[in-house]
Structure formats: C-alpha cells, structure tokens
Design a protein around this motif. Structure first.
Motif, short mmCIF file in Angstrom:
data_model
loop_
_atom_site.label_atom_id
_atom_site.label_comp_id
_atom_site.label_asym_id
_atom_site.label_seq_id
_atom_site.Cartn_x
_atom_site.Cartn_y
_atom_site.Cartn_z
N THR A 139 -1.22 3.51 21.38
CA THR A 139 -1.55 2.10 21.62
C THR A 139 -2.09 1.46 20.35
OG1 THR A 139 -2.01 2.44 23.96
CG2 THR A 139 -3.06 0.54 22.91
N ALA A 140 -1.45 0.36 19.94
CA ALA A 140 -1.82 -0.32 18.70
C ALA A 140 -0.94 -1.55 18.53
CB ALA A 140 -1.64 0.61 17.48
N VAL A 141 -1.29 -2.35 17.54
CA VAL A 141 -0.38 -3.39 17.05
C VAL A 141 0.48 -2.73 15.97
CG1 VAL A 141 -0.14 -5.62 15.93
CG2 VAL A 141 -1.98 -5.25 17.58
N TYR A 142 1.78 -2.87 16.11
CA TYR A 142 2.73 -2.27 15.18
C TYR A 142 3.27 -3.34 14.23
CZ TYR A 142 2.67 2.18 17.58
OH TYR A 142 2.28 3.39 18.11
N TYR A 143 3.21 -3.04 12.93
CA TYR A 143 3.63 -3.96 11.89
C TYR A 143 4.82 -3.41 11.12
CZ TYR A 143 -0.99 -6.03 12.60
OH TYR A 143 -2.11 -6.61 13.13
N CYS A 144 5.74 -4.29 10.82
CA CYS A 144 6.85 -4.01 9.94
C CYS A 144 6.45 -4.45 8.52
CB CYS A 144 8.05 -4.80 10.44
SG CYS A 144 9.50 -4.79 9.40
N ALA A 145 6.85 -3.68 7.50
CA ALA A 145 6.49 -4.01 6.14
C ALA A 145 7.63 -3.69 5.18
CB ALA A 145 5.23 -3.24 5.73
N ALA A 146 7.71 -4.45 4.09
CA ALA A 146 8.76 -4.28 3.09
C ALA A 146 8.16 -3.97 1.73
CB ALA A 146 9.61 -5.55 3.00
N GLU A 147 8.74 -2.98 1.05
CA GLU A 147 8.25 -2.51 -0.25
C GLU A 147 9.31 -2.69 -1.31
OE1 GLU A 147 8.58 1.56 -0.85
OE2 GLU A 147 6.88 1.77 -2.20
N SER A 148 9.03 -3.54 -2.31
CA SER A 148 10.03 -3.83 -3.34
C SER A 148 10.26 -2.67 -4.30
CB SER A 148 9.62 -5.07 -4.12
OG SER A 148 8.39 -4.86 -4.78
N ASP A 202 4.77 -5.32 -0.02
CA ASP A 202 4.74 -6.70 -0.48
C ASP A 202 4.72 -7.71 0.66
OD1 ASP A 202 6.81 -4.99 -2.39
OD2 ASP A 202 5.41 -6.24 -3.53
N TYR A 203 5.40 -7.38 1.74
CA TYR A 203 5.54 -8.34 2.83
C TYR A 203 5.26 -7.65 4.17
CZ TYR A 203 8.00 -10.82 -0.85
OH TYR A 203 8.32 -11.43 -2.04
N TRP A 204 4.68 -8.43 5.08
CA TRP A 204 4.30 -7.92 6.40
C TRP A 204 4.72 -8.89 7.50
CZ3 TRP A 204 1.74 -3.27 7.13
CH2 TRP A 204 1.30 -2.63 5.97
N GLY A 205 5.04 -8.32 8.65
CA GLY A 205 5.26 -9.13 9.83
C GLY A 205 3.94 -9.44 10.52
N GLN A 206 4.04 -10.15 11.63
CA GLN A 206 2.84 -10.58 12.36
C GLN A 206 2.37 -9.52 13.35
OE1 GLN A 206 5.86 -11.38 13.23
NE2 GLN A 206 5.87 -11.03 15.45
#
Length: 124
Positions: free
Chosen positions: A91-100, A112-116
């Motif tokens: 149980t948690a908030v799951y975040y998507c992230a992008a790494e350049s 570098d970038y994250w979702g909500q």
C-alpha cells in the motif's frame, strides 16, 4: 512540457493483482530509463523497479522481486507495472519517473521527471 501520467491504481484484496500504466509526453521517451517508486504514509519514497531505454535491463527492489514486472512500449510512450500477489505492505502512492542519464538508477534523486502518483491500497 514533459508530462508523466499514472493510472491503474485502486483498492484490491491481498493476493490480488493490479496493472499500473504511465503515459509519457513531451520527451524523447525511448532515450529515458523509466522507473516506478512508491511512498507509504510517514515513510521515505522507495525504489520499486526500473527498465532501461531499450527494455533490455530491468532491476527490482528485493521486496517486489518475483511479484512485480516492469515493461515498456516505446512506440506508445508507455511504461507499465504488473503487480501480482499483492500484500498490505505494498500500500502506497506509486510514482512513475524518467531518467535522462539512461543508466537505470535506483536512486530517486537521479530522476528528472515525475508523475503525480496513483494510490494503491491492499486490504488484508
């Protein structure tokens, strides 16, 4: 601008499955490693899984290894997290992230970038 939008979270019973999706826009998706992190209440954000730009390398946190699978579709600018055998501790908030840098880091500061975020709740 860059946007990462997660979906697919929800409430599920222990032992159940969910599939999270992350839609990316505003970046050259195929050049980025993509990862999932999660954050439970009163806890630090923690690494879950990462997939390199080609999909050739995946890395998982020990706590999810064998239960979760990360995948990507570069043609659709999408990354997925298939979660099976879910436990209440997932149980948690799951975040998507992008790494350049594209190295598939497990450290959240490398991204570098994250979702909500999308909420996943597993009931016992």
């Amino acid at each position: 601008q860059v946007q990462l939008v997660e979906s697919g979270g929800g409430l599920v019973q222990a032992g159940g499955s969910l599939r999270l999706s992350c839609a990316a826009s505003g970046l050259t998706f195929s050049r980025y490693s993509m990862a999932w992190f999660r954050q439970a209440p009163r806890k630090e954000r923690e690494f879950v899984a990462v997939i390199t730009w080609s999909g050739g390398t995946t890395t998982y946190a020990d706590s999810v290894k064998g239960r979760f699978t990360i995948s990507r579709d570069n043609a659709k600018n999408m990354v997925y997290l298939q979660m099976n055998s879910l436990k209440p501790e997932d149980t948690a908030v799951y975040y998507c992230a992008a790494e350049s840098a594209g190295i598939g880091s497990t450290i959240h500061r490398a991204y570098d970038y994250w979702g909500q975020g999308t909420q996943v709740t597993v009931s016992s």
